[in-house]
Structures are given as C-alpha cells and as structure tokens.
Design a protein around this motif. Structure first.
Motif, short mmCIF file in Angstrom:
data_model
loop_
_atom_site.label_atom_id
_atom_site.label_comp_id
_atom_site.label_asym_id
_atom_site.label_seq_id
_atom_site.Cartn_x
_atom_site.Cartn_y
_atom_site.Cartn_z
N UNK A 50 -1.15 22.79 -20.98
CA UNK A 50 -0.90 21.36 -20.78
C UNK A 50 0.60 21.09 -20.66
N UNK A 51 1.40 21.75 -21.48
CA UNK A 51 2.85 21.58 -21.43
C UNK A 51 3.42 22.08 -20.12
N UNK A 52 2.90 23.20 -19.62
CA UNK A 52 3.37 23.73 -18.33
C UNK A 52 3.04 22.78 -17.19
N UNK A 53 1.86 22.17 -17.24
CA UNK A 53 1.49 21.18 -16.22
C UNK A 53 2.40 19.96 -16.28
N UNK A 54 2.74 19.52 -17.49
CA UNK A 54 3.68 18.41 -17.61
C UNK A 54 5.06 18.81 -17.11
N UNK A 99 15.10 21.64 -19.02
CA UNK A 99 15.59 22.85 -19.69
C UNK A 99 15.14 22.88 -21.16
N UNK A 100 15.11 21.72 -21.80
CA UNK A 100 14.66 21.64 -23.18
C UNK A 100 13.19 22.04 -23.31
N UNK A 101 12.35 21.57 -22.35
CA UNK A 101 10.93 21.92 -22.38
C UNK A 101 10.76 23.42 -22.15
N UNK A 102 11.52 23.99 -21.20
CA UNK A 102 11.42 25.43 -20.92
C UNK A 102 11.80 26.25 -22.15
N UNK A 103 12.80 25.81 -22.88
CA UNK A 103 13.21 26.52 -24.09
C UNK A 103 12.17 26.37 -25.20
N UNK A 104 11.49 25.22 -25.23
CA UNK A 104 10.56 24.91 -26.31
C UNK A 104 9.21 25.62 -26.15
N UNK A 105 8.77 25.83 -24.90
CA UNK A 105 7.41 26.34 -24.64
C UNK A 105 7.13 27.65 -25.39
#
Length: 338
Positions: A227-231, A199-205
C-alpha cells in the motif's frame, strides 16, 4: 431511455450471479424432490450455470465483447469461491480441483489487464508525442471503454498517474488546451517539498517493513509495504505533474489542473468575481481549494447551472498575471455577448 436500458443490461450478469448463488445454496442445503430428497447432490451441476449460462449472459448483455470475456472469466473465478462455501464439503468432488484452477484464471486475468493497460499507455504516449492534449489522449480510450461517470473519472485519474510515471518526459505544458499557461510548482517551493516527502517515504519503507514484520506479522508487513509503495507511485506522479500540467485559459474557459487530479473547466462568462487572496481558507460546501502549501493567492467565484455560486481558491506562482488575463478575457466576452 436507451442509456438506462444499456446500464441495466450491463448489470444483468451480476444480478444473475447473485440469483444463481442463492438458488444453488438452497439446492445444496435443503432436501428437494429435484435431487431425490438429498440423495443426489453432485457438484458438477453448478458448472452448467458457471461455465455456460453466465458466460452467454455476459456476451449478450455486455459490449464490447472483449470486456464481456473478461467479465466471464472474473465471474467464473468468483463462482468457484462462492461454490466452495455453498456446496457441503462431503459433496465436493470436482470443486477441490477447480479451487486450484482459479489461481491460473487469476494469473490470466491479471496478464490480460496488464496487456490492456500497456496498450492504453502506448496509445497515450503516441498521442502525447504528436503534441495532443494529454488529458484528451487519456480520456478518449476510457470514454470508449466505460463511457462517462464516476468509474470513468477514477480510471482517468489512475491512468493519468501511470502516464506521468512512465511518459512524463514527453509531456509539455504547451500541449494542454489553452492560449496562456500558468505554473504553480514554484509557489512555497511546492515541487522541492514534494521531492523531500518522496525521499522520506523511500527511506521509511524498508525500516517500517522490518519493524512491522518482527513486531506484528509478515503478512501485515507485506500488505502495508505494498500500500505504501502504491502511495509512493501517486506522489511521484504528483511531483512530475506539478511542473508539466499547468492551469490554462483560452477565450472561453479557465482550465484548472492541479497535479494529477481531474481537470475543472470553468466558463469565463460564468465568472462573477476574480481577486487576489491571502490568509487561511476553510473548507466549505461550495468552496474548492487547489493549493499544495501555504495559503492560496487567487479567489474566483462562478455561477453554476442551478444558480448557486461556487468559489475556487488557487495557489499559483504569478497570481497577478492570471487575474489580469482572466479580467481581460471576461471583459472581452461580455462585450461580445452584448
């Protein structure tokens, strides 16, 4: 001997591509009697090797033929890029048109690859629905395609990631090899922590994309976002695998599965020590750690084929049950061997 010959044959198209590139670079950049000492430098001559010779080499040296066709298309596109550098600008007549064609080839190549991936995922899904071991269902088509090795391990890992993303609802822990299964997703709230991280990554992207777009460049923002979406895909697969891909044992093996990473199979007869563990474990040359958060709670040492001893540290929900089950199976195997 046969396998080494097969490997050499499979590398022949790449070797020929390198040799052709060097020869044609020398041809176009030096005055030779073959080209009337610089008067004849037609770029269509390179098409002979690019469109005829190299595809024939691929078909002869690579099996299966579907893979040979894909290699031919990829080498053709690569040859177009190389040709744009080795052919002098003043002698490029056909090449400007070929550089536009490479985008069509790239689209076709991606379409074929996606079709192959879809077929593999469908085959894996059908195997999972039949309650077969998902790891075996993933490994069989990859082994047929590329055999065993580092590439096969990477493809298994990648395929397992996408399998959990698209087919996780069909995967049951009981489908995996083993008579007893042990979970690890509840230890230290592993799965809940993983969900929070996702959830933190989704908010950060989106925020990160906007900042990089205006502070640096739009291209850099797009690359970093992709790259972030692939991670993020990996973390989602890891989150889904935690509660579905267990550590298992049967009468002969301990199967260490942790998230989406490749399985480690340890013969129970090779185990030299089983005990509970606590405290921080440092990395070492013969130490493997399978633990998401906190400290691992099980220590297992086993003997390798070269008589070295490797130690595995596990972090699971109920360590006492696994230690007891391994001790019973180890004792049973020792009595059977004696």
């Amino acid at each position: 001997m046969e396998s080494s010959t097969t490997k050499l044959m499979s590398k022949m198209p790449l070797i020929c591509l390198i040799v052709f590139s060097i020869v044609w670079w020398y041809f176009f950049n030096h005055d030779l009697w073959l080209k009337d000492y610089g008067e004849a430098k037609s770029d269509w001559l390179l098409l002979i090797d690019m469109a005829i010779t190299l595809p024939i080499i691929c078909i002869v040296c690579i099996n299966p033929k579907k893979l040979a066709l894909l290699k031919s298309l990829s080498y053709f596109a690569l040859f177009v890029v190389i040709g744009s550098y080795i052919i002098p600008k003043q002698h490029q007549v056909i090449w400007p048109h070929l550089t536009e064609l490479r985008y069509i080839l790239l689209f076709g190549f991606v379409f074929i690859e996606l079709s192959v991936i879809s077929c593999v995922i469908f085959a894996i899904r059908q195997a999972i629905l039949r309650n077969n071991d998902p790891d075996i269902a993933i490994g069989k088509p990859i082994k047929k395609l590329v055999g065993n090795g580092v590439l096969a391990s990477l493809l298994k890992f990648e395929t397992r990631v996408w399998s959990f993303v698209f087919c996780s609802r069909f995967i049951k822990p009981s489908a995996y090899r083993g008579e007893q299964h042990f979970s690890y997703h509840l230890k230290e709230a592993n799965q809940s922590n993983a969900l929070g991280f996702i959830l933190m990554i989704c908010f950060e992207i989106p925020l990160m994309h906007l900042v990089i777009h205006f502070v640096w460049s739009a291209f850099a923002a797009n690359v970093i976002t992709i790259v972030t979406c692939l991670s993020l895909v990996f973390f989602v697969a890891e989150y889904l695998a935690m509660s579905r891909r267990p550590i298992s044992i049967d009468s002969k093996f301990l199967y260490v599965r942790y998230g989406v990473f490749n399985c480690l199979s340890i013969p129970i007869s090779d185990i030299t020590m089983i005990k509970l563990s606590s405290g921080y474990i440092r990395r070492g040359p013969n130490i493997k750690r399978f633990n998401f958060s906190g400290n691992p709670n099980i220590c297992i040492s086993y003997q390798l084929n070269n008589n070295d001893v490797e130690t595995v540290y596990l972090g699971i929900d109920n360590p006492n049950s696994l230690v007891s089950a391994l001790a019973i199976n180890h004792t049973h195997q020792s009595k059977t061997l004696n």
